[in-house]
Design a protein around this motif. Structure first.
Motif, PDB file in Angstrom:
ATOM      1  N   ILE A 104      36.126  36.291  47.385  1.00 35.05           N
ATOM      2  CA  ILE A 104      36.689  37.202  46.385  1.00 35.05           C
ATOM      3  C   ILE A 104      37.317  38.547  47.377  1.00 35.05           C
ATOM      4  O   ILE A 104      36.496  39.234  47.832  1.00 35.05           O
ATOM      5  CB  ILE A 104      35.804  37.833  45.277  1.00 35.05           C
ATOM      6  CG1 ILE A 104      35.195  36.561  44.409  1.00 35.05           C
ATOM      7  CG2 ILE A 104      36.641  38.551  44.363  1.00 35.05           C
ATOM      8  CD1 ILE A 104      33.946  36.996  43.750  1.00 35.05           C
ATOM      9  N   GLN A 106      39.860  41.516  47.992  1.00 37.27           N
ATOM     10  CA  GLN A 106      40.156  43.029  47.704  1.00 37.27           C
ATOM     11  C   GLN A 106      41.480  42.964  46.815  1.00 37.27           C
ATOM     12  O   GLN A 106      41.378  43.864  45.632  1.00 37.27           O
ATOM     13  CB  GLN A 106      40.304  44.031  49.124  1.00 37.27           C
ATOM     14  CG  GLN A 106      40.526  45.225  48.427  1.00 37.27           C
ATOM     15  CD  GLN A 106      40.789  46.357  49.783  1.00 37.27           C
ATOM     16  OE1 GLN A 106      40.359  45.990  50.867  1.00 37.27           O
ATOM     17  NE2 GLN A 106      40.941  47.431  49.525  1.00 37.27           N
ATOM     18  N   GLU A 107      42.579  42.508  47.091  1.00 41.65           N
ATOM     19  CA  GLU A 107      43.959  42.477  46.367  1.00 41.65           C
ATOM     20  C   GLU A 107      44.063  41.073  45.763  1.00 41.65           C
ATOM     21  O   GLU A 107      44.709  40.377  46.513  1.00 41.65           O
ATOM     22  CB  GLU A 107      44.949  42.828  47.433  1.00 41.65           C
ATOM     23  CG  GLU A 107      44.692  44.003  47.942  1.00 41.65           C
ATOM     24  CD  GLU A 107      44.929  45.154  46.978  1.00 41.65           C
ATOM     25  OE1 GLU A 107      45.466  45.065  45.973  1.00 41.65           O
ATOM     26  OE2 GLU A 107      44.845  46.208  47.440  1.00 41.65           O
ATOM     27  N   PRO A 108      43.496  41.093  44.502  1.00 46.69           N
ATOM     28  CA  PRO A 108      43.957  39.718  43.604  1.00 46.69           C
ATOM     29  C   PRO A 108      45.364  39.528  43.517  1.00 46.69           C
ATOM     30  O   PRO A 108      45.649  38.362  43.346  1.00 46.69           O
ATOM     31  CB  PRO A 108      43.209  40.073  42.400  1.00 46.69           C
ATOM     32  CG  PRO A 108      42.941  41.347  42.227  1.00 46.69           C
ATOM     33  CD  PRO A 108      42.935  42.177  43.585  1.00 46.69           C
ATOM     34  N   LYS A 169      43.264  40.889  36.584  1.00 45.79           N
ATOM     35  CA  LYS A 169      43.290  39.854  37.922  1.00 45.79           C
ATOM     36  C   LYS A 169      42.030  39.572  38.710  1.00 45.79           C
ATOM     37  O   LYS A 169      41.851  38.754  39.200  1.00 45.79           O
ATOM     38  CB  LYS A 169      44.588  40.567  38.538  1.00 45.79           C
ATOM     39  CG  LYS A 169      46.137  40.156  38.071  1.00 45.79           C
ATOM     40  CD  LYS A 169      46.756  40.458  39.134  1.00 45.79           C
ATOM     41  CE  LYS A 169      47.162  42.015  39.474  1.00 45.79           C
ATOM     42  NZ  LYS A 169      47.871  42.807  38.304  1.00 45.79           N
ATOM     43  N   GLN A 170      41.198  40.754  38.767  1.00 45.87           N
ATOM     44  CA  GLN A 170      40.004  40.650  39.422  1.00 45.87           C
ATOM     45  C   GLN A 170      39.194  39.603  39.053  1.00 45.87           C
ATOM     46  O   GLN A 170      38.413  39.053  39.341  1.00 45.87           O
ATOM     47  CB  GLN A 170      39.577  41.903  39.768  1.00 45.87           C
ATOM     48  CG  GLN A 170      38.365  42.021  40.759  1.00 45.87           C
ATOM     49  CD  GLN A 170      38.769  41.758  42.103  1.00 45.87           C
ATOM     50  OE1 GLN A 170      38.778  40.181  42.503  1.00 45.87           O
ATOM     51  NE2 GLN A 170      39.328  42.317  43.164  1.00 45.87           N
ATOM     52  N   CYS A 187      32.209  38.592  49.153  1.00 45.84           N
ATOM     53  CA  CYS A 187      32.949  39.758  48.233  1.00 45.84           C
ATOM     54  C   CYS A 187      33.662  40.935  49.448  1.00 45.84           C
ATOM     55  O   CYS A 187      32.729  41.635  50.028  1.00 45.84           O
ATOM     56  CB  CYS A 187      31.984  40.597  47.392  1.00 45.84           C
ATOM     57  SG  CYS A 187      31.095  39.037  46.260  1.00 45.84           S
ATOM     58  N   PRO A 190      36.000  44.177  46.471  1.00 39.88           N
ATOM     59  CA  PRO A 190      36.822  43.640  45.235  1.00 39.88           C
ATOM     60  C   PRO A 190      37.005  44.473  44.397  1.00 39.88           C
ATOM     61  O   PRO A 190      37.681  44.360  43.314  1.00 39.88           O
ATOM     62  CB  PRO A 190      35.889  42.571  44.745  1.00 39.88           C
ATOM     63  CG  PRO A 190      34.158  42.827  45.232  1.00 39.88           C
ATOM     64  CD  PRO A 190      34.364  43.387  46.667  1.00 39.88           C
ATOM     65  N   THR A 191      36.196  45.905  44.551  1.00 39.43           N
ATOM     66  CA  THR A 191      36.492  46.880  43.352  1.00 39.43           C
ATOM     67  C   THR A 191      37.051  48.063  43.975  1.00 39.43           C
ATOM     68  O   THR A 191      37.403  49.200  43.176  1.00 39.43           O
ATOM     69  CB  THR A 191      35.192  47.249  42.812  1.00 39.43           C
ATOM     70  OG1 THR A 191      34.362  47.733  43.679  1.00 39.43           O
ATOM     71  CG2 THR A 191      34.638  46.003  42.122  1.00 39.43           C
ATOM     72  N   GLN A 199      35.340  49.339  37.727  1.00 39.12           N
ATOM     73  CA  GLN A 199      34.731  49.041  38.754  1.00 39.12           C
ATOM     74  C   GLN A 199      33.165  48.724  38.454  1.00 39.12           C
ATOM     75  O   GLN A 199      32.503  47.863  38.741  1.00 39.12           O
ATOM     76  CB  GLN A 199      34.594  50.082  39.920  1.00 39.12           C
ATOM     77  CG  GLN A 199      33.645  49.733  40.999  1.00 39.12           C
ATOM     78  CD  GLN A 199      33.467  51.133  41.716  1.00 39.12           C
ATOM     79  OE1 GLN A 199      32.892  51.983  41.696  1.00 39.12           O
ATOM     80  NE2 GLN A 199      34.481  51.019  43.012  1.00 39.12           N
ATOM     81  N   ILE A 202      32.900  45.555  36.542  1.00 35.12           N
ATOM     82  CA  ILE A 202      33.082  44.338  37.647  1.00 35.12           C
ATOM     83  C   ILE A 202      31.592  44.249  38.321  1.00 35.12           C
ATOM     84  O   ILE A 202      31.041  42.981  38.511  1.00 35.12           O
ATOM     85  CB  ILE A 202      33.893  44.639  38.515  1.00 35.12           C
ATOM     86  CG1 ILE A 202      35.557  44.547  37.836  1.00 35.12           C
ATOM     87  CG2 ILE A 202      33.859  43.321  39.724  1.00 35.12           C
ATOM     88  CD1 ILE A 202      35.881  43.193  37.470  1.00 35.12           C
TER      89      ILE A 202
END
Length: 353
Positions: A104, A106-108, A169-170, A187, A190-191, A199, A202
């Motif tokens: 996963i 950082q930038e979806p 998106k995330q 990961c 990811p937040t 955050q 998630i």
């Protein structure tokens, strides 16, 4: 007493980057392990090698970056990096992506295809793993989106990435990552790009998915507060080397032994302590082309002695499950109360009496 074999073991991982014909060491002798169902945090400043470690594990490195040596055991399967077995290892790693190991990012917005509806991207991930008809795969993708906390998933499944917020998106990325029911989720912060409310949502989602899937997490972040909420264990990286690690998260946060770990704890911001001056670590992390034989943190360390820069620092800990690469360790005093409160070290677990 029953013992569990680690799901993932990384030993002596060495990575080199070639820049203008010069080969530079980016990761040096990085080692750690991860048990089934465990969440381990990888923390450190930017450029410490956190994200590079994840990409090396999954074989997602650019052409000028190469794993030169090391060994990895995942789900009882051994992978040897470097030497004659390296090419075979690279091919075998491809088979793990999206099935047993998912990542996963950082930038979806960058990871998702902007011209394909998000539902189709999840469907593709499902169909790569399972032999389903497209209608069946779409139904499963819808269930995954609902499990990822996407309200009105029936409508959002046909949306394009640009029509969704960063948090949605995330969640789509997470749904696609868990489509193959992986044993390990990598990961990569990811937040970081999300506001604190999203955050927190998630992070709760990761905890729930971890329980539902029985998956392990290797979670990269620079935020020790996130680690305190999500992880069981911790590895601290600096300049591509392990400074400190522990299988017991609370032990390392309560009693940091490496000066760098202590400095990271002291530099953690706390909005409830606005009168406290925020500590900053003096100096800056070394550039990639600045190679040192001793401890790379020595130029910034208040505990440094002459012997810190002479030779590589071995693990000086005598505690099982703990490693500390430091000759002059921090005393056993706990971190200040303000830091403990910010990291929620003394607060009961959610749902606890």
């Amino acid at each position: 007493m029953e013992t569990t074999e680690p799901l993932l073991t990384v030993e002596g991982l060495n990575v080199e980057v070639t820049i203008e014909g010069q080969r530079l060491t980016a990761l040096k002798d990085v080692s750690f392990s991860l048990d089934p169902g465990e969440a381990r945090g990888l923390v450190g400043e930017s450029g410490s090698g956190k994200s590079l470690t994840l990409r090396a594990i999954l074989g997602l490195l650019p052409p000028n970056v190469q794993v030169t040596s090391g060994r990895m055991v995942f789900d009882d399967e051994e992978f040897i990096f470097g030497g004659s077995k390296h090419a075979t290892t690279a091919k075998r790693l491809v088979k793990l992506r999206g099935s047993k190991i998912s990542m996963i990012f950082q930038e979806p917005a960058v990871a998702l295809n902007p011209v394909i509806p998000v539902g189709e991207q999840i469907v593709d991930a499902v169909m790569r793993k399972d032999r389903m008809r497209k209608r069946q795969a779409r139904k499963y993708a819808l269930e995954l989106m609902q499990q990822a906390g996407i309200d009105d998933a029936e409508t959002k499944i046909d949306a394009y990435p640009f029509e969704l917020s960063g948090g949605l998106k995330q969640r789509v990325m997470i749904a696609a990552a868990v489509a193959g029911r992986p044993k390990l989720l990598l990961c990569d912060e990811p937040t970081t790009a999300l506001d604190v409310t999203v955050q927190k949502q998630i992070l709760r989602l990761f905890t729930r998915l971890r329980d539902d899937l029985g998956a392990s997490l290797l979670y990269v972040t620079h935020d020790l507060a996130v680690v305190a909420q999500l992880c069981d264990s911790l590895t601290v990286l600096y300049a591509g080397r392990v400074m400190e690690g522990s299988n017991d998260l609370r032990a390392i946060l309560d009693h940091p032994r490496h000066p760098y770990t202590e400095a990271l704890l002291h530099s953690t911001p706390d909005i409830d302590q606005i009168s406290r001056r925020l500590y900053s670590i003096p100096g800056s992390a070394p550039a990639l082309n600045h190679q040192m034989s001793g401890c790379p943190f020595a130029p910034r360390c208040e505990y440094r002695q002459d012997d810190c820069v002479v030779a590589p620092i071995p693990d000086m800990s005598d505690i099982p499950g703990r490693e500390v690469h430091c000759l002059h360790q921090v005393g056993s005093k706990p971190p200040p109360d303000a830091i403990r409160e910010h990291l929620q070290l003394d607060r009961p677990e959610e749902g606890a009496p």
